[in-house]
Scaffold this motif. Structure first.
Motif, PDB file in Angstrom:
ATOM      1  N   VAL A  86      -0.190 -41.054  -4.283  1.00 36.08           N
ATOM      2  CA  VAL A  86      -0.786 -39.717  -4.656  1.00 36.08           C
ATOM      3  C   VAL A  86      -2.273 -39.877  -4.334  1.00 36.08           C
ATOM      4  O   VAL A  86      -2.943 -38.629  -4.080  1.00 36.08           O
ATOM      5  N   TRP A  87      -3.140 -40.653  -4.807  1.00 39.55           N
ATOM      6  CA  TRP A  87      -4.444 -40.946  -4.398  1.00 39.55           C
ATOM      7  C   TRP A  87      -4.684 -42.448  -4.091  1.00 39.55           C
ATOM      8  O   TRP A  87      -3.918 -43.133  -4.303  1.00 39.55           O
ATOM      9  N   PRO A  88      -5.848 -42.557  -3.445  1.00 37.08           N
ATOM     10  CA  PRO A  88      -5.988 -43.997  -2.718  1.00 37.08           C
ATOM     11  C   PRO A  88      -5.779 -45.161  -3.790  1.00 37.08           C
ATOM     12  O   PRO A  88      -5.267 -46.130  -3.241  1.00 37.08           O
ATOM     13  N   ARG A 154      -4.760 -34.170 -16.118  1.00 35.40           N
ATOM     14  CA  ARG A 154      -5.170 -34.568 -14.656  1.00 35.40           C
ATOM     15  C   ARG A 154      -5.771 -33.039 -14.197  1.00 35.40           C
ATOM     16  O   ARG A 154      -5.567 -32.632 -13.117  1.00 35.40           O
ATOM     17  N   GLY A 215     -11.779 -39.237  -8.428  1.00 38.87           N
ATOM     18  CA  GLY A 215     -10.928 -39.029  -7.396  1.00 38.87           C
ATOM     19  C   GLY A 215      -9.473 -38.892  -7.785  1.00 38.87           C
ATOM     20  O   GLY A 215      -8.531 -38.132  -7.283  1.00 38.87           O
ATOM     21  N   TRP A 216      -8.957 -39.460  -9.020  1.00 39.01           N
ATOM     22  CA  TRP A 216      -7.469 -39.191  -9.535  1.00 39.01           C
ATOM     23  C   TRP A 216      -7.498 -37.701  -9.957  1.00 39.01           C
ATOM     24  O   TRP A 216      -6.517 -37.140  -9.650  1.00 39.01           O
ATOM     25  N   ALA A 218      -9.198 -34.878  -8.710  1.00 42.80           N
ATOM     26  CA  ALA A 218      -9.139 -34.248  -7.633  1.00 42.80           C
ATOM     27  C   ALA A 218      -7.933 -34.458  -6.872  1.00 42.80           C
ATOM     28  O   ALA A 218      -7.623 -33.447  -5.900  1.00 42.80           O
ATOM     29  N   ALA A 219      -7.130 -35.624  -6.547  1.00 43.20           N
ATOM     30  CA  ALA A 219      -5.960 -35.817  -5.971  1.00 43.20           C
ATOM     31  C   ALA A 219      -4.753 -35.288  -6.565  1.00 43.20           C
ATOM     32  O   ALA A 219      -3.639 -35.351  -6.323  1.00 43.20           O
ATOM     33  N   ARG A 220      -4.906 -34.218  -7.555  1.00 45.10           N
ATOM     34  CA  ARG A 220      -3.769 -33.713  -8.212  1.00 45.10           C
ATOM     35  C   ARG A 220      -2.749 -33.023  -7.237  1.00 45.10           C
ATOM     36  O   ARG A 220      -3.266 -31.940  -6.533  1.00 45.10           O
ATOM     37  N   PRO A 221      -1.543 -33.327  -7.155  1.00 43.57           N
ATOM     38  CA  PRO A 221      -0.574 -32.650  -6.279  1.00 43.57           C
ATOM     39  C   PRO A 221      -0.591 -31.080  -6.545  1.00 43.57           C
ATOM     40  O   PRO A 221      -0.624 -30.642  -7.561  1.00 43.57           O
TER      41      PRO A 221
END
Length: 221
Positions: A86-88, A154, A215-216, A218-221
């Protein structure tokens, strides 16, 4: 055998072929069924007998199945592409993001509680400059609670980071005002309070701005 010339062995005359007795009617002669040898495998009544079954040799052979195919089950080949994270850093929530959200909720709850007490004290007439400034902890605490809950769900940590900075500014402002209006004992007490209260908003602001937290969220699906 009795040795008489006119006697005959009954075994030499098959049943049904002996002449009819003297004076017997023609119907009696018709009822005598001539004996005929029965073929092998049949009963005297003409029905199939229970001899050897007419089965040939059983056609046994190796089973139609091939050797077992060892390997990964279908759909799990070694060349199958893995789902991208989901995120790097992986699908789970980073520990620093959890720490920021929890610290924000704790700091917000304490700030709201302290702000209510100081508000009651100021309204009762027991006021000083530092207490009036610390009353600003009430809106700061509400913002900290909101930001911590949003981050744990999130959402963006911006609200939590801004509320933490505001809480730090209010504490330092209360120290400056208290240094000009309080006596030495009051300044010492206020300083001890600030030393105990300052780490919570500072740590919350630091954890909320770490790259893993940002980053976590911002990478919300």
């Amino acid at each position: 055998m009795t040795g008489q010339p006119h006697e005959q062995e009954w075994d030499a005359v098959p049943p049904g072929t002996a002449p009819a007795p003297y004076g017997a009617s023609p119907a009696y002669a018709q009822q005598q069924v001539p004996y005929a040898p029965q073929p092998y495998g049949t009963t005297p009544y003409g029905q199939p007998g229970y001899g050897q079954p007419g089965y040939g040799p059983a056609a046994y052979g190796p089973p139609a199945y091939g050797p077992p195919a060892y390997g990964p089950p279908p759909g799990w080949g070694y060349g199958a592409p893995l789902a991208p994270p989901v995120w790097p850093a992986g699908p789970g929530r980073p520990g620093v993001a959890t720490a920021a959200g929890v610290l924000g909720i704790v700091a917000g709850g304490l700030s709201v509680f302290l702000g209510l007490i100081l508000t009651i004290a100021v309204l009762s007439g027991d006021e000083d400059g530092a207490s009036v400034v610390l009353m600003l902890g009430l809106p700061c605490g509400a913002a900290l609670l909101t930001g911590g809950i949003r981050l744990l769900n999130r959402q963006s940590p911006t609200v939590l980071f801004a509320a933490s900075l505001a809480a730090v500014v209010v504490l330092f402002l209360a120290l400056v005002v208290g240094a000009t209006t309080l006596d030495s004992d009051g300044i010492v007490g206020l300083s001890v309070f600030l030393v105990l209260a300052l780490p919570l908003p500072v740590l919350t602001a630091v954890f909320a701005r770490l790259p893993a937290t940002v980053g976590w969220a911002a990478a919300r699906p």
